[in-house]
Scaffold this motif. Structure first.
Motif, PDB file in Angstrom:
ATOM      1  N   ALA A   1     -32.450 -34.759 -55.862  1.00 19.40           N
ATOM      2  CA  ALA A   1     -31.913 -35.816 -55.004  1.00 19.40           C
ATOM      3  C   ALA A   1     -32.884 -36.204 -53.897  1.00 19.40           C
ATOM      4  O   ALA A   1     -32.967 -37.367 -53.514  1.00 19.40           O
ATOM      5  CB  ALA A   1     -30.581 -35.380 -54.404  1.00 19.40           C
ATOM      6  N   PHE A   2     -33.626 -35.224 -53.390  1.00 20.83           N
ATOM      7  CA  PHE A   2     -34.441 -35.492 -52.194  1.00 20.83           C
ATOM      8  C   PHE A   2     -35.935 -35.656 -52.480  1.00 20.83           C
ATOM      9  O   PHE A   2     -36.666 -36.149 -51.635  1.00 20.83           O
ATOM     10  CB  PHE A   2     -34.255 -34.366 -51.173  1.00 20.83           C
ATOM     11  N   LEU A   3     -36.394 -35.200 -53.629  1.00 27.69           N
ATOM     12  CA  LEU A   3     -37.831 -35.300 -53.920  1.00 27.69           C
ATOM     13  C   LEU A   3     -38.041 -36.183 -55.144  1.00 27.69           C
ATOM     14  O   LEU A   3     -38.551 -35.743 -56.163  1.00 27.69           O
ATOM     15  CB  LEU A   3     -38.436 -33.909 -54.166  1.00 27.69           C
ATOM     16  N   ARG A   4     -37.597 -37.428 -55.038  1.00 30.03           N
ATOM     17  CA  ARG A   4     -37.785 -38.344 -56.165  1.00 30.03           C
ATOM     18  C   ARG A   4     -39.126 -39.030 -56.021  1.00 30.03           C
ATOM     19  O   ARG A   4     -39.711 -39.077 -54.946  1.00 30.03           O
ATOM     20  CB  ARG A   4     -36.672 -39.397 -56.177  1.00 30.03           C
TER      21      ARG A   4
ATOM     22  N   PHE B   1     -38.356 -42.086 -53.861  1.00 29.40           N
ATOM     23  CA  PHE B   1     -37.924 -41.807 -52.499  1.00 29.40           C
ATOM     24  C   PHE B   1     -37.967 -40.305 -52.237  1.00 29.40           C
ATOM     25  O   PHE B   1     -37.292 -39.532 -52.890  1.00 29.40           O
ATOM     26  CB  PHE B   1     -36.513 -42.317 -52.218  1.00 29.40           C
ATOM     27  N   THR B   2     -38.772 -39.925 -51.295  1.00 35.14           N
ATOM     28  CA  THR B   2     -38.854 -38.524 -50.910  1.00 35.14           C
ATOM     29  C   THR B   2     -38.346 -38.408 -49.493  1.00 35.14           C
ATOM     30  O   THR B   2     -38.766 -39.151 -48.610  1.00 35.14           O
ATOM     31  CB  THR B   2     -40.310 -38.043 -50.983  1.00 35.14           C
ATOM     32  N   ASP B   3     -37.430 -37.478 -49.332  1.00 37.41           N
ATOM     33  CA  ASP B   3     -36.897 -37.272 -47.996  1.00 37.41           C
ATOM     34  C   ASP B   3     -37.899 -36.445 -47.189  1.00 37.41           C
ATOM     35  O   ASP B   3     -38.194 -35.305 -47.541  1.00 37.41           O
ATOM     36  CB  ASP B   3     -35.567 -36.526 -48.100  1.00 37.41           C
TER      37      ASP B   3
ATOM     38  N   PHE C   1     -25.147 -33.422 -51.158  1.00 39.73           N
ATOM     39  CA  PHE C   1     -26.279 -33.930 -50.372  1.00 39.73           C
ATOM     40  C   PHE C   1     -25.925 -35.139 -49.517  1.00 39.73           C
ATOM     41  O   PHE C   1     -26.813 -35.748 -48.912  1.00 39.73           O
ATOM     42  CB  PHE C   1     -27.437 -34.299 -51.295  1.00 39.73           C
TER      43      PHE C   1
ATOM     44  N   TYR D   1     -28.748 -37.183 -62.849  1.00 42.56           N
ATOM     45  CA  TYR D   1     -29.879 -36.258 -62.702  1.00 42.56           C
ATOM     46  C   TYR D   1     -30.109 -35.354 -63.909  1.00 42.56           C
ATOM     47  O   TYR D   1     -31.004 -34.505 -63.884  1.00 42.56           O
ATOM     48  CB  TYR D   1     -29.662 -35.368 -61.467  1.00 42.56           C
TER      49      TYR D   1
ATOM     50  N   MET E   1     -37.654 -30.426 -61.087  1.00 43.89           N
ATOM     51  CA  MET E   1     -38.782 -30.080 -60.196  1.00 43.89           C
ATOM     52  C   MET E   1     -39.293 -28.698 -60.582  1.00 43.89           C
ATOM     53  O   MET E   1     -38.535 -27.738 -60.646  1.00 43.89           O
ATOM     54  CB  MET E   1     -38.257 -30.074 -58.751  1.00 43.89           C
TER      55      MET E   1
ATOM     56  N   SER F   1     -43.386 -43.639 -49.720  1.00 42.95           N
ATOM     57  CA  SER F   1     -42.022 -43.412 -50.218  1.00 42.95           C
ATOM     58  C   SER F   1     -41.200 -42.568 -49.248  1.00 42.95           C
ATOM     59  O   SER F   1     -40.022 -42.369 -49.439  1.00 42.95           O
ATOM     60  CB  SER F   1     -42.055 -42.759 -51.593  1.00 42.95           C
ATOM     61  N   GLU F   2     -41.838 -42.038 -48.223  1.00 44.22           N
ATOM     62  CA  GLU F   2     -41.097 -41.271 -47.216  1.00 44.22           C
ATOM     63  C   GLU F   2     -40.765 -42.097 -45.979  1.00 44.22           C
ATOM     64  O   GLU F   2     -40.042 -41.649 -45.108  1.00 44.22           O
ATOM     65  CB  GLU F   2     -41.925 -40.055 -46.775  1.00 44.22           C
TER      66      GLU F   2
ATOM     67  N   LEU G   1     -39.179 -44.787 -45.988  1.00 46.66           N
ATOM     68  CA  LEU G   1     -38.148 -45.743 -46.350  1.00 46.66           C
ATOM     69  C   LEU G   1     -36.926 -45.699 -45.439  1.00 46.66           C
ATOM     70  O   LEU G   1     -36.048 -46.527 -45.552  1.00 46.66           O
ATOM     71  CB  LEU G   1     -37.728 -45.526 -47.806  1.00 46.66           C
ATOM     72  N   LEU G   2     -36.869 -44.753 -44.530  1.00 47.34           N
ATOM     73  CA  LEU G   2     -35.743 -44.739 -43.595  1.00 47.34           C
ATOM     74  C   LEU G   2     -36.110 -45.388 -42.271  1.00 47.34           C
ATOM     75  O   LEU G   2     -35.273 -45.524 -41.390  1.00 47.34           O
ATOM     76  CB  LEU G   2     -35.261 -43.300 -43.356  1.00 47.34           C
TER      77      LEU G   2
ATOM     78  N   GLN H   1     -31.342 -46.276 -50.842  1.00 43.79           N
ATOM     79  CA  GLN H   1     -32.178 -45.766 -51.929  1.00 43.79           C
ATOM     80  C   GLN H   1     -31.544 -44.610 -52.697  1.00 43.79           C
ATOM     81  O   GLN H   1     -32.237 -43.715 -53.166  1.00 43.79           O
ATOM     82  CB  GLN H   1     -33.542 -45.350 -51.414  1.00 43.79           C
ATOM     83  N   GLY H   2     -30.248 -44.628 -52.783  1.00 43.50           N
ATOM     84  CA  GLY H   2     -29.577 -43.632 -53.611  1.00 43.50           C
ATOM     85  C   GLY H   2     -29.749 -42.219 -53.124  1.00 43.50           C
ATOM     86  O   GLY H   2     -29.865 -41.294 -53.916  1.00 43.50           O
ATOM     87  N   SER H   3     -29.766 -42.038 -51.818  1.00 49.28           N
ATOM     88  CA  SER H   3     -29.938 -40.693 -51.285  1.00 49.28           C
ATOM     89  C   SER H   3     -28.718 -40.219 -50.518  1.00 49.28           C
ATOM     90  O   SER H   3     -28.352 -39.053 -50.594  1.00 49.28           O
ATOM     91  CB  SER H   3     -31.174 -40.671 -50.383  1.00 49.28           C
ATOM     92  N   CYS H   4     -28.056 -41.094 -49.804  1.00 47.18           N
ATOM     93  CA  CYS H   4     -26.995 -40.648 -48.901  1.00 47.18           C
ATOM     94  C   CYS H   4     -25.648 -40.527 -49.590  1.00 47.18           C
ATOM     95  O   CYS H   4     -24.739 -39.908 -49.057  1.00 47.18           O
ATOM     96  CB  CYS H   4     -26.881 -41.581 -47.705  1.00 47.18           C
TER      97      CYS H   4
END
Lengths: 261, 374, 162, 289
Positions: free
Chosen positions: B140-143, B146-148, B281, B341, D1, D14-15, D17-18, D255-258
């Motif tokens: 979810a966070f390391l795409r 989009f990487t958080d 998440f 996922y 991963m 890509s980081e 984006l917020l 972006q499909g994260s929250c």
């Protein structure tokens, strides 16, 4: 509210002063507030007393006497925005416990001359007397929420006040659920967040001082709590606490009492 | 014979339990903040630990739906206690994080983005279900798109010492979800605790380096057998199980089933399940604006699909009823997560069962739903 | 052209009349006439006796209801091939429930509703086709009314507000 | 991963984006009661030079201290130097936006989301059916069609609003007609001065004959309207794979994260807002999903 500094009046009705004190306790922010607002009436803070009308009135306490019932109507007439501050002002508070009993009987027991007392049969929240623009719950209120509401009013936006339960705050701060871990009765699952989950963090159950959430399942919570009761009637007492006169908690306790009879 | 060579990656070595203190010292010397299971205020948390003795030796947990008890039995094992409400999520995906601060000067906003400053953590005692959960949150966070940034920084630096689970709890069902009791994912070291030794399987160069110079022996066939037998026994001792054979279809084909309403009658919508879940998440972002309107801090906090405000939009609330929120949660965990996922959003850790005040049990609800459909 | 031939020619243009046999078309033509209304002209008023069913051949007819004190509210417009006044095909409706006004110059076919009912009673094959068509009209009109009733563009009441 | 990387690499694009970039309000067009278009220009020329969007995409518009709102882009994709957002003032953020003046600055993140299948639509007839604030996300598609008119067959715009004064962009209808787009406008209710059609958008499907197998339907508007537009399309045998809908949900990250905007397996912000109807069908009629 754009050009001149908006005026603020703070009033007290039947209460312990704790919520006003939590405004005064904002040592870091108080100067900012004084800078942003013209404090026209706030007996706890200043002797200055300027007549209304006011842009913002913050009212602490519940309405318990005929005189108070009259005075709150006058304040409403004088104020553009009226904020009910704290659980007394929003649900009647601890004084409202007398609504469940015969207040006269108590008065006769306590006072030599109860005939000199002028009080209403019930202690009730501000909103039962006049329209209220915003309610801030808590016993006492959370100073961050007070600040948020003032900031929202000054900046013309909706305040960011949570609608979720205390549980979310509990978990966010890493507190372990006292209900599950220790079997301590807790009405946090049905109580509005905002306090920062202070009680569970100190090993106590939540006693609902921020009032019921708008979307909760009190039937289910009651089932859970009655099974945990250490003494009979503990669940009723938990709901009939500081926010006991809030309709959702009141009805829950009423149903429980009826069932136990 | 004790050796001071480095073990090979993939090999399993055994160390005397006290040597673990040396391992912890080495981690600390390399700058790691070592965290692990710890008893604090009579309950189980993940907290900084200094030495082996800080681990909950002698404790077990009694876990049932809606009930958790930490019990001291005086046994001699350090890693027997099954985790409590907390998970490693609190370190990798902290419940509060500052996104940025803005200051207005001359009508323009100046942004200050805090560089994530989280320490390099060494996670001691990561269970199979928990390692699987970390890998699920990675998705979810390391795409790639989009990487958080907050998650990534902590995740990349983290040292993971995983633990094979020998004594699962009453609400565990990792065997059903294929994530345990034997650790499945990539860890730097994977530990198996026997009565007198720790077995350590070396998973990475980093794990190998930490062991270098420590007195270890290569694990004998006897101890390896003992470990295997223990893990087989653990699989049989799972307190719960979940039939996943017809998931996610069972759920996604029955979104209108009346059983959801039946769950809604019990669910408190308190959000506990989502907060203790190591894979959940969801987050919210809020602004805190100064009184003069010239400064704001944007903060990210844990959110939950049980929060009535979660699906609020200008048109009202998409999920106004409690049962629709529960359905969202479970159909995501065991249904749509797989589409998103490729894995379930559930690792069988059992936290949502234990920590639900209403004792709602995801394994029972799935089984009941299945029964009612037939 | 013979007025009756002209009438038949016009009726044949109506898509759903193509399902009718020649004898049925002749029967309907026998109880129908053509009518022109000028822009702004009132075809019928709410409360009038409902004697005809109309089919718009060209132009546009608006249906209005007088809503005191808001004035006239326009809730529907009918464009070519649409039927208005359909409720007079039922035996119970005798009054117009809305007023019909031409928005632009409009050409219509008008069918005597009493006679149409009689035809349908006498020949159930014809009756079935006519009523099936009317059922379609009622269904679409009802759906339209429902969506209007929902006021889908309204800002919703935030009863579940945050 | 797979195994984690034990290095601390610097933040990549890509980081970021917020974090918003800034844009200045260049002009404000009042479109209807409570609805205006804000014309924005990025303050950083490098951002402006790099910015492009596809018809149907949206930006997260940020007002510091108030929050963010997902707002579709309503301007011409051929000119991304001036980004138009047609905004209805209904929420906390959009009400604050209504107080902005020319020269004020807002934060922008985007563009986000899927878009109308302009490429796949080439050679087909196009039916654009929308209501109310559902037209703005389709206007870039209309501009795109006008910019490439010969690539598309017949094009119909079926547009509805509550009342005549709620219609958006009415002054542009003529230009669209001239470009060979048949514009059918209807309102839910009117007074007797209104010469146009009265009725709901799905009913406009009764007003023309379509070559269904060769038609693509694009729809956006209130979800209830979308449903009935889809039914009308399906009733006329338009294949479900040729019906596209644009949806709206509470969005926070874009972006499909929250997690907020999920509908079944989809993050509406990332996998949507534009969906091919057949992919949405299993979840479309599930109540409160």
């Amino acid at each position: 509210m754009t050009h001149h500094k908006p005026s603020l009046a703070v009033y007290k009705f039947s209460s312990c002063d704790g919520c006003q004190l939590s405004i005064l306790n904002m040592e870091d922010e108080l100067l900012d507030i004084a800078g942003a607002l013209d404090i026209a009436y706030f007996l706890e803070a200043t002797r200055a007393e300027r007549p209304g009308p006011y842009d913002i009135a913050i009212v602490e306490g519940s309405i318990t006497t005929p005189h108070e019932a009259e005075r709150i109507r006058e304040i409403r007439r004088q104020s553009k925005v009226l904020i009910a501050l704290g659980t007394c002002a929003t649900s009647g508070g601890v004084q409202a416990l007398r609504n469940f009993t015969d207040a006269k009987a108590y008065a006769n027991t306590v006072y030599d001359h109860p005939e000199f007392l002028h009080y209403l049969d019930t202690a009730t929240p501000i909103a039962e007397h006049v329209p209220v623009d915003m309610e801030l719950w808590g016993c006492p209120v959370n100073k961050g929420q007070v600040l948020e509401v003032i900031s929202a009013l000054l900046n013309n936006r909706r305040p960011n006040l949570p609608a979720y339960s205390v549980c979310l705050e509990c978990k966010r701060r890493g507190t372990i659920c006292v209900l599950v871990d220790k079997g301590i009765p807790c009405i946090g699952p049905a109580t509005q967040a905002g306090c920062g989950a202070i009680c569970p963090a100190n090993g106590r159950g939540c006693y609902g001082c921020f009032g019921p959430t708008r979307s909760t399942n009190l039937d289910s919570l009651t089932n859970i709590l009655t099974k945990l009761e250490r003494t009979p009637g503990e669940t009723v007492r938990l709901f009939r606490g500081i926010s006991g006169y809030a309709p959702a908690f009141r009805e829950t306790a009423d149903v429980l009492l009826k069932e136990s009879k | 014979m004790p050796s001071d060579r480095s073990p090979e990656i993939g090999s399993t070595v055994s160390i005397q339990k006290q040597i673990f203190n040396t391992l912890l010292e080495k981690l600390k010397a390399q700058g790691y903040e070592v965290v692990g299971p710890h008893v604090e205020n009579e309950t189980l948390v993940y907290a900084p630990i200094q030495k082996l003795e800080d681990l909950p030796r002698g404790y077990v947990t009694e876990q049932e739906a809606g009930s958790f008890r930490l019990v001291y039995t005086g046994h001699t094992r350090y890693f027997d206690v099954i985790p409590g409400a907390q998970s490693w999520k609190q370190f990798l995906f902290p419940s509060h994080a500052n996104l940025f601060t803005l200051k207005k000067t001359d009508g323009a906003w100046e942004m200050e983005t805090p560089r994530p400053t989280a320490p390099a953590y060494a996670f001691i005692g990561v269970r199979g279900c928990e390692l699987a959960a970390i890998q699920i949150q990675d998705n979810a966070f390391l795409r790639s798109d989009f990487t958080d940034p907050i998650y990534r920084v902590t995740r990349e630096k983290a040292f993971i010492l995983a633990v094979n689970c020998m004594h699962p709890a009453g609400t565990c069902f990792c065997a059903s979800m294929g994530t345990g009791p034997r650790v499945q994912g990539d860890a730097d070291l994977t530990l198996t605790e026997l009565e007198d030794v720790f077995l350590l399987n070396v998973g990475s160069e980093l794990g190998r380096n930490i062991l270098a110079g420590l007195p270890f022996e290569s694990a004998s066939a006897f101890v390896l057998n003992a470990a295997n037998r223990g893990l087989e026994r653990a699989t049989l001792q799972m307190g719960r199980n979940m039939d996943t054979s017809d998931l996610p279809d069972l759920i996604l084909n029955n979104l209108d089933h009346p059983h959801w309403r039946a769950i809604g009658e019990r669910c408190l919508s308190c959000a506990n399940c989502t907060q203790v879940c190591p894979t959940c998440f969801c987050w919210d972002a809020t602004d805190t604006l100064s009184l003069d309107g010239n400064q704001t801090r944007r903060e990210r906090v844990w959110d939950s699909c049980f929060n009535p405000g979660y699906s609020y939009q200008a048109g009202g609330n998409t999920r106004p009823t409690i049962h629709s929120r529960y359905r969202q949660w479970m159909s995501h965990k065991l249904g749509t997560w797989k589409v998103q996922y490729g894995t379930f959003g559930c690792t069988g850790c059992g936290r949502c069962i234990t920590w639900c005040p209403a004792a709602i049990d995801i394994t029972v609800e799935v089984a009941d739903l299945r029964k009612e459909i037939r | 052209m013979d007025p009756l031939d002209e009438l038949k020619l016009e009726l044949q243009k109506i898509p759903w009349f193509r399902d009718l046999q020649i004898k049925h078309l002749d029967l309907i033509a026998g109880i129908s006439q053509l009518r022109d209304v000028k822009a702004g002209e009132v075809l019928f008023r709410e409360g009038d006796r409902a004697e005809y069913i109309y089919i718009v051949l060209s132009g546009r007819i608006a249906l209005d209801m007088a809503v005191p004190p808001r004035g006239k509210m326009r809730f529907h417009t009918a464009d070519p091939w649409e039927v208005i006044g359909w409720s007079s095909a039922t035996p119970v409706v005798h009054q117009r429930t809305a007023s019909a006004t031409a928005v632009v110059d409009t050409h219509l076919a008008m069918i005597d509703s009493t006679k149409l009912r009689e035809l349908c009673d006498q020949d159930h094959d014809l009756g079935y086709l006519v009523m099936r068509r009317l059922a379609n009209i009622v269904a679409s009109r009802l759906m339209s009314s429902r969506l209007q009733l929902l006021d889908m563009f309204a800002e919703p009441e935030n009863k579940n507000a945050k | 991963m797979a195994t984690h990387v034990h290095t601390h690499s610097p933040a990549s694009p890509s980081e970021r984006l917020l974090e918003p970039v800034w844009a200045q309000v260049m002009d404000i067009t009042n479109e209807a009661e409570g609805i205006s278009t804000y014309w924005l220009k990025f303050t950083d020329p490098a951002v402006e030079a790099a910015y492009t969007f596809e018809p149907g995409q949206f930006n997260m518009v940020y007002l510091p201290g108030y929050g963010e709102a997902a707002i579709s882009i309503s301007s011409n994709p051929a000119d991304p130097t001036l980004v138009g957002h047609t905004i209805r003032f209904v929420g906390n953020v959009t009400r604050a936006i209504s107080r902005l003046k020319v020269g004020d600055v807002v934060g922008i993140r985007g563009p986000f989301g899927s878009y109308w299948p302009m490429k796949e639509m080439e050679g087909h007839d196009v039916i654009i059916a929308c209501g109310g604030i559902g037209l703005p996300p389709l206007r870039p598609a209309i501009y795109h069609i006008m910019n490439n008119r010969d690539k598309f067959g017949k094009v119909y715009l079926l547009y509805g609003a509550r009342t005549p004064k709620d219609l958006l962009y009415p002054t542009e209808f003529e230009e669209w007609e001239r470009a060979g787009i048949q514009v059918q406008v209807t309102v839910d209710r009117a007074d007797e001065d209104w010469q146009g059609q009265v009725g709901v958008v799905p009913m406009l499907f009764y007003r023309f004959r379509m070559d269904a197998p060769n038609s693509v339907v694009l729809t956006c508007g209130p979800e209830i309207m979308i449903r009935f537009v889809v039914y009308e399309g399906l009733a006329r045998r338009v294949p479900a794979e040729q019906i596209y809908v644009s949806l709206e949900r509470n969005m926070k990250c874009g972006q499909g994260s929250c997690g907020h905007c999920q509908l079944g397996p989809y993050f509406i912000c990332k996998d949507g807002p534009v969906f091919r109807f057949d992919t949405l069908q299993p979840y479309f009629n599930v109540e409160e999903f």
